[in-house]
Motif scaffolding. Sequence first.
Motif, short mmCIF file in Angstrom:
data_model
loop_
_atom_site.label_atom_id
_atom_site.label_comp_id
_atom_site.label_asym_id
_atom_site.label_seq_id
_atom_site.Cartn_x
_atom_site.Cartn_y
_atom_site.Cartn_z
N GLU B 3 46.81 94.81 37.04
CA GLU B 3 46.99 94.81 38.36
C GLU B 3 46.39 96.03 39.13
O GLU B 3 46.17 97.03 38.60
CB GLU B 3 48.73 94.89 38.79
CG GLU B 3 49.42 96.13 38.34
CD GLU B 3 50.71 96.19 38.69
OE1 GLU B 3 51.29 95.09 39.26
OE2 GLU B 3 51.40 97.14 38.49
N PHE B 5 46.24 98.62 42.37
CA PHE B 5 47.24 99.06 43.06
C PHE B 5 46.47 99.70 44.45
O PHE B 5 45.00 99.93 44.35
CB PHE B 5 47.94 100.08 42.41
CG PHE B 5 47.40 101.40 41.73
CD1 PHE B 5 46.77 102.45 42.46
CD2 PHE B 5 46.66 101.09 40.34
CE1 PHE B 5 46.06 103.46 41.85
CE2 PHE B 5 46.26 102.33 39.66
CZ PHE B 5 45.98 103.35 40.45
N ASP B 6 47.35 100.08 45.41
CA ASP B 6 46.59 100.39 46.65
C ASP B 6 46.17 101.84 46.63
O ASP B 6 46.96 102.59 46.10
CB ASP B 6 47.77 100.33 47.81
CG ASP B 6 47.36 100.45 49.16
OD1 ASP B 6 46.15 100.10 49.23
OD2 ASP B 6 48.42 100.51 50.01
N HIS B 7 44.94 102.08 46.98
CA HIS B 7 44.45 103.47 47.17
C HIS B 7 43.67 103.50 48.55
O HIS B 7 43.01 102.61 48.87
CB HIS B 7 43.70 103.69 46.02
CG HIS B 7 43.31 105.24 45.89
ND1 HIS B 7 42.33 105.71 46.76
CD2 HIS B 7 43.66 106.15 45.05
CE1 HIS B 7 42.17 106.96 46.30
NE2 HIS B 7 42.98 107.34 45.42
N THR B 8 43.88 104.60 49.47
CA THR B 8 43.39 104.60 50.50
C THR B 8 41.69 104.55 50.58
O THR B 8 41.19 103.70 51.55
CB THR B 8 43.68 106.03 51.04
OG1 THR B 8 45.04 106.35 51.01
CG2 THR B 8 43.08 106.25 52.66
N ASP B 10 39.58 104.30 47.64
CA ASP B 10 39.16 104.02 46.57
C ASP B 10 39.83 102.57 46.18
O ASP B 10 40.71 102.14 46.63
CB ASP B 10 38.97 104.98 45.33
CG ASP B 10 38.04 106.21 45.88
OD1 ASP B 10 36.90 106.03 46.07
OD2 ASP B 10 38.57 107.27 45.93
N ALA B 11 39.84 102.23 44.60
CA ALA B 11 40.39 101.14 43.87
C ALA B 11 40.98 101.62 42.82
O ALA B 11 40.39 102.40 42.21
CB ALA B 11 39.41 100.20 43.79
N ARG B 14 45.94 99.08 36.91
CA ARG B 14 47.01 99.76 35.94
C ARG B 14 46.88 98.42 34.82
O ARG B 14 46.99 97.14 35.13
CB ARG B 14 48.57 99.83 36.40
CG ARG B 14 49.29 100.46 35.63
CD ARG B 14 50.68 100.64 36.26
NE ARG B 14 51.36 99.62 36.51
CZ ARG B 14 52.44 99.31 36.19
NH1 ARG B 14 53.17 100.16 35.29
NH2 ARG B 14 53.24 98.19 36.37
N LEU B 106 30.98 91.87 44.66
CA LEU B 106 32.01 92.12 45.69
C LEU B 106 31.69 93.69 45.98
O LEU B 106 31.31 94.26 47.08
CB LEU B 106 33.61 92.31 44.97
CG LEU B 106 33.93 90.70 44.62
CD1 LEU B 106 35.15 90.83 44.00
CD2 LEU B 106 33.93 89.69 45.89
N HIS B 107 32.27 94.58 44.99
CA HIS B 107 32.15 95.98 45.43
C HIS B 107 31.14 96.64 44.62
O HIS B 107 30.86 96.22 43.32
CB HIS B 107 33.36 96.83 45.03
CG HIS B 107 34.68 96.34 45.88
ND1 HIS B 107 34.86 96.73 47.07
CD2 HIS B 107 35.74 95.38 45.66
CE1 HIS B 107 36.08 96.31 47.44
NE2 HIS B 107 36.50 95.36 46.49
N ILE B 112 33.75 105.71 37.40
CA ILE B 112 34.90 105.86 36.99
C ILE B 112 35.58 107.23 37.30
O ILE B 112 34.86 108.08 36.77
CB ILE B 112 35.30 105.67 35.56
CG1 ILE B 112 34.40 104.21 34.98
CG2 ILE B 112 36.95 105.40 35.01
CD1 ILE B 112 34.57 102.89 35.57
N ASP B 116 44.05 111.06 38.15
CA ASP B 116 45.22 110.24 37.64
C ASP B 116 44.94 108.97 36.40
O ASP B 116 45.63 108.23 36.37
CB ASP B 116 45.87 109.42 38.84
CG ASP B 116 46.69 110.25 39.75
OD1 ASP B 116 47.13 111.16 39.32
OD2 ASP B 116 47.12 109.60 40.82
N ARG B 129 46.03 103.65 33.46
CA ARG B 129 45.88 103.78 34.78
C ARG B 129 44.65 104.45 35.27
O ARG B 129 44.21 105.35 34.81
CB ARG B 129 47.11 104.59 35.57
CG ARG B 129 47.10 104.84 36.88
CD ARG B 129 48.41 105.97 37.08
NE ARG B 129 48.16 106.41 38.39
CZ ARG B 129 48.54 105.74 39.61
NH1 ARG B 129 49.37 104.52 39.47
NH2 ARG B 129 48.45 106.32 40.66
N ILE B 131 41.32 105.00 38.36
CA ILE B 131 40.99 104.97 39.72
C ILE B 131 39.39 105.02 39.74
O ILE B 131 38.97 105.90 39.00
CB ILE B 131 41.61 105.82 40.52
CG1 ILE B 131 43.11 105.97 40.92
CG2 ILE B 131 41.04 106.26 42.18
CD1 ILE B 131 44.02 107.02 41.36
N ASP B 133 35.67 105.07 41.92
CA ASP B 133 34.97 105.55 43.10
C ASP B 133 34.42 104.21 43.60
O ASP B 133 33.61 103.76 42.89
CB ASP B 133 34.36 106.52 42.86
CG ASP B 133 33.79 107.11 44.41
OD1 ASP B 133 33.99 106.51 45.55
OD2 ASP B 133 32.93 108.12 44.40
#
Lengths: 415, 134
Positions: B3, B5-8, B10-11, B14, B106-107, B112, B116, B129, B131, B133
Motif C-alpha cells: 500500500e 502511504f502519504d508523504h509530503t 515524495d512517495a 509499505r 506516471l512518475h 530509493i 525510514d 517500508r 520512501i 524520491d
Amino acid sequence: MPKQRYTGPLEQVSETCWRIPRDYKPGMLVDGLIYATRELIEQIRDDQAPEQVANVAFLPGIQVASLAMPDIHWGYGFTIGGVCATDPEEGGVISPGGVGYDINCGVRLMRTNLNQDDVQPHLDRLVGELFKEVPCGVGRQGKYHFSRKELEELMRHGPRQLIDRGLAVDADIEHTEAEGCLEGARPDLVSDRAYERGARQCGTLGGGNHFLEVQIVETIHDERAAQAMGLTPGGVCVLIHSGSRGLGYQVCDDALRLLRGAPKRYGIDLPDRQLACAPVHSPEGAAYLGAMRAAANFAWCNRQLLMWQAREVFERVFGRTWQELGMDLVYDVAHNIAKFEEHRIADRTKRVWVHRKGATRAFPPAIRRLRKRTRRSASRSSFRATWAGRVGFWPGSRGAWSGRSAPPATERGGR
Amino acid sequence: VFEFFDHTADAGFRVLAPDRETLYRDAARALFSLIVEDLDTVEPLEQVHLELSGNGDDDLLFDWLNELLYLYDTRGLVFSRYALRWTETGLEADVAGAHPDPDRLLHEVKAITYHDFEVNQTEPGWEARVIVDI
C-alpha cells in the motif's frame, strides 16, 4: 496511512523564528531554528519536517543551528528547505542527504523583449513547439550527444565548455551562480553508472516538479531591481526548473552506498540512515565532494541547454534571433547544493561547508559576488524573494502550485 | 500486498508478505506501479539476470530496488515478473518486462531513499517500508 504530526517542542523566539531546543533529543549538538510566521508554523507541524530539523542538529561540526526556511516540508533525511553549515576544522561532516539526489537542482529565469500581446497570437504554436523540442517528462532523452571525454569536460568546467559548441555565450556564464562551475570537480570519481545515466540526459527537463514555463511579469515590487534585471510589467519570461538528472541521482546514490559504514567507522551517531555522512577531511568525504561538484557543473550545463533550446523555439516562432528578442539570462540559482563559504560565526570569520537542500543563498546589496549590473540595483527586498528558493513557488504554498495553472496529477511539491 | 502511504514531497509504500520472496517481489511491483500504469499488463518480453551480494535484508532489499531502478533508467525497461533465488553471497534473480508505452508513464522515481527504510521479519511474515524520491 496518514502523515504523523510533529508533537515536539517549538519555542517562539520572535515573530518569525521558532526554536527546537537542543535538549529535545540527546545527541543534538545545536538548536533547530525554523523561520516562519505563526500561520506557517501551524502548517509545518502537520508532518515530520521539524523532527528532521532536529535530526540534522546531530551532525558533527554543525555551526550555530540546524536552520529551516519558511517553506520547509518533509523530505528524506534533511527537510526540504533545510540549511546546515559544518566546520571541517571542528570535525565537520559532509552529508549527501543534505544536498539531495538531484544535485544542483535549480532555477533559471530568462527575460525577453516580448510582451503578452506579442505572444498571445502565437501561444498555441509556441507551447506546441516547446513541448516538441524541449525533452520533458519521464523517460525522454535529449538531442545532444556527448562522448565520455566531453562529459568529463562539462563536469570539470560547467557551461563555459558549451561556448565553443555555440550553445552558450559569455553573458550566460556571467549570470549563472558561481559562473556555472564549482572548482575542484572530480569527474574521475563519478561512476560509470552515473555517466551511463547522464549521457543522453544533458538538455532534458525530466519529470516530477521540473518545468519550463512561459510566464508574464504581473507585479513589480522593486522598480530599481526589476530595471536592472530587464523585467517590466507584462513582459514575457521563461523560467526553467531542473537539475543534474540521472547523473546526479547516481552520484548521490553511490555516495550513500560508500557511506553505509562511515558513521560507525568515525563514531558518528545518527537518528536517520539517510543522514549518512563522513568528515570533510576523510577519503569518503573528499570523494563525495569531488563527485558532487562534477554533478553540480553538469546540472548547470543541463539548464544552459534547456534555455538554449527554448531560444531556438522562440527564434523559429517569432522569426527573429534570440538576441533581437532580448532573450538574456537574468540569473540561475541552485537550490540543492553544498558550497565552501566564508561566514561570520561568533565574531570569527570561518570557512564552512554549507548544505542547502531546497534553499538558495541570498546576498545583501552591493556584494562583490554579484555581477555589476545586478549589484548596482540589488536591494534587500528584491533578493529576499529568492532567499528560500522561492522563485516560482509562492510563500506559504510549500511547494504547491499557485498563481498558475494546476500541474498534472503526477506532480508534487518539493524540489 | 503493498500500500502507498502519504508523504509530503515524495512517495512511500509499505509491503506485507508471508515470505521473503513475496516481500521482494511485491516491493518491486510497488516501485514499478509508481512508474507505470497497469503494471500487470506489461508483458515479460525481455529478460535480465541480476546478481546482488549482501547479507542483511536491509541492504539487500534496498540494492534490489535500486538495481531495478537503474535498469529502468538506463534501458527503459519496466519489469512485471520476478523469479528470485537466495545464494550464499546474496541474491540472484531473473526479471522480465518490456519498454512501456510513454503515455502510460506516471512518475519519475529519482532514487530509493534510506529515510525510514525498514525491513522486519514479524510473527505472520515480512514487512518493509520504503520512501522513494520523486
